[in-house]
Design an enzyme around this catalytic site. Structure first.
Site, PDB file in Angstrom:
ATOM      1  N   TYR A 281      -9.208   3.008  15.165  1.00 44.57           N
ATOM      2  CA  TYR A 281      -8.097   3.126  14.220  1.00 44.57           C
ATOM      3  C   TYR A 281      -7.406   1.778  14.122  1.00 44.57           C
ATOM      4  CZ  TYR A 281      -3.752   4.768  12.111  1.00 44.57           C
ATOM      5  OH  TYR A 281      -2.675   4.945  11.288  1.00 44.57           O
TER       6      TYR A 281
ATOM      7  N   HIS B 258       0.849  -1.189   0.000  1.00 45.70           N
ATOM      8  CA  HIS B 258       0.000   0.000   0.000  1.00 45.70           C
ATOM      9  C   HIS B 258       0.880   1.233   0.000  1.00 45.70           C
ATOM     10  CE1 HIS B 258       0.389   0.457   4.471  1.00 45.70           C
ATOM     11  NE2 HIS B 258       0.287  -0.855   4.478  1.00 45.70           N
TER      12      HIS B 258
ATOM     13  N   HIS C  55       3.639  11.343  17.477  1.00 48.26           N
ATOM     14  CA  HIS C  55       4.886  10.654  17.166  1.00 48.26           C
ATOM     15  C   HIS C  55       5.787  11.683  16.498  1.00 48.26           C
ATOM     16  CE1 HIS C  55       1.895   7.194  17.033  1.00 48.26           C
ATOM     17  NE2 HIS C  55       2.633   6.992  18.108  1.00 48.26           N
TER      18      HIS C  55
ATOM     19  N   GLU D 241       4.040  13.702  13.472  1.00 44.14           N
ATOM     20  CA  GLU D 241       2.663  13.285  13.229  1.00 44.14           C
ATOM     21  C   GLU D 241       1.827  13.399  14.498  1.00 44.14           C
ATOM     22  OE1 GLU D 241       2.924   9.276  11.881  1.00 44.14           O
ATOM     23  OE2 GLU D 241       4.232   9.733  10.185  1.00 44.14           O
TER      24      GLU D 241
END
Length: 453
Positions: free
Chosen positions: A364, A306, A379, A355
């Site tokens: 999530y 991905h 993060h 982030e």
């Protein structure tokens, strides 16, 4: 629930389209709208005399000499020029709203952090007094970087108005409904929607349904724009037509009022005798806008692997470095997972970007437990993060049939700058002290045998 008392006094323009009453479609369009017929001059910006005895005034969102494709300005035709909305200023303190640089020497920002939702207060909190800064990055004085906030609103602003000279605000509701009564029109906002309030635009925030809580990205740098799609082409992701800008609306009301201005990280207040929301007509491309996140069309891999999470970018605020954003606003919403022989959740990684994530609703996929609606995680740049053991084992051994990630909507404020925790984030917000421990039980699987999986 605290319902507004003043919204009915705003005289609003007739909608130009039956599909979205009160709004005009498009992102970055050149709009024109009037709340009274003939209030908008035709063929010129600054006639010798404006109709209705109005004053012509320009609001510039970019330098006069910015390239034409980037130049943003709006001509306003108002009851009083905005110099009448400004008087002598007194410095005031909003201690929980912080600006970069805001570095507490006793706070460690190096780490992986996660917070439960900031709880509502029993106090009456407005848009200004209920803002709680979580992180800051860059420098508000040099107009680079950002701040992230949680807002807690339990009361409407009454005869009180605000604008930020420092930044545009990206507002992401998580619960409750707000009304932004702005100089250029009315935006009603609820969860699954976002709004952008431009730098310098004056407004009042009313509580339609509460208590209200949500997230704010305060952008000090270049304004948000739609990302370039590159090989993706002309469609998918966020489409310009789905953004909505309000039609003209104004108040003609005399009442003792306050105007608060955020300027270089400081707050100042002035007192006037009338509502400053008095723009009867306007035209231009510098205006507030809202967007329904359920219209975001995600894309992804349809065979294996991905792509990077940048494919989920809704909005980006460029920096001086091509391809490296001052801020990216990234959305992780419902979508199908179909990849073969692929570890489907986000992989383990370190990133030059910092982030900050927030959960609007649902679960999530990388960490099924602990990241709850209204919660946040951080993060920081070049700090490793990724799935916990349960998420890794589940994804590594799953039957890879097509699967829909459903009932999930999280987002990320990502910036090229390190994000520093505020004192509030480190000491008052509900920090999950055990978050860093979520990776402790990840096992060593390597045994040196070829072909081992």
């Amino acid at each position: 629930m605290n319902r507004p008392t003043d919204a009915h006094s705003m005289i609003q323009a007739a909608t130009p389209t039956a599909t979205n009453p009160g709004y005009m479609p498009g992102f970055g369009n050149d709009f024109e709208t009037e709340a009274l017929p003939g209030a908008l001059p035709e063929g010129k910006n600054s006639p010798q005399k404006c109709n209705y005895g109005l004053y012509g005034e320009q609001l510039s969102g970019t330098a006069f000499t910015a390239p034409s494709h980037q130049n943003e300005r709006t001509w306003c035709y108002r009851i009083r020029p905005s110099v009448k909305h400004s008087a002598r200023y007194d410095k005031i303190d909003l201690p929980y709203w912080r600006s970069a640089p805001d570095i507490d020497p006793d706070v460690i920002s190096l780490g992986q952090y996660r917070w439960d939702p900031v709880p509502h207060s029993e106090q009456a909190l407005t848009w200004l007094t209920g803002m709680r800064t979580m992180t800051t990055a860059g420098d508000v004085n040099t107009q680079v970087g950002m701040a992230s906030h949680i807002y807690l609103v339990t009361a409407s602003m009454q005869d009180a108005y605000f604008y930020s000279a420092d930044s545009e605000l990206l507002v992401v509701p998580q619960e409750g409904r707000l009304r932004f009564c702005t100089e250029l029109g009315i935006i009603d906002l609820e969860p699954r929607e976002i709004a952008i309030i431009p730098r310098g635009l004056l407004y009042r925030v009313e509580l339609l349904e509460g208590p209200a809580r949500g997230f704010v990205c305060e952008n000090y740098g270049q304004k948000f724009e739609l990302p370039g799609r590159g090989p993706i082409g002309a469609n998918c992701m966020a489409n310009r037509r789905d953004f909505k800008t309000p039609v003209a609306a104004f108040e003609d009301r005399d009442a003792p009022s306050t105007v608060t201005i955020k300027w270089c990280g400081q707050f100042h207040e002035t007192r006037i005798g009338h509502s400053p929301l008095d723009v009867v007509a306007w035209h231009g491309n510098y205006a507030p806008v809202k967007y329904d996140l359920s219209n975001y069309c995600p894309i992804g891999a349809i065979l294996f692997d991905h792509p990077d999470p940048s494919i989920f970018t809704v909005l980006t605020a460029p920096s001086g470095v091509p391809g490296t954003a001052n801020i990216d606003f990234v959305l992780f919403r419902e979508r199908w997972m179909t990849m073969e022989d692929t570890f489907r959740p986000p992989w383990y990684h370190k990133n030059i970007m910092s982030e900050l994530m927030g959960n609007i609703y649902g679960q999530y996929d990388a960490k099924p437990q602990g990241f709850v609606p209204g919660g946040m995680s951080l993060h920081n740049m070049m700090l490793p993060h990724g799935p916990d053991k349960n998420a890794f084992e589940g994804a590594s051994n799953a039957d890879l049939k097509p699967e829909k990630l459903d009932n999930t909507m999280s987002f990320m404020f990502e910036t090229r700058f390190p994000q520093h925790l505020t004192t509030f984030a480190a000491t008052e917000a509900p920090l999950q002290d055990d978050y860093i421990d979520c990776w402790d039980d990840i096992e060593k699987k390597f045994d040196g045998t070829p072909g081992t999986k």
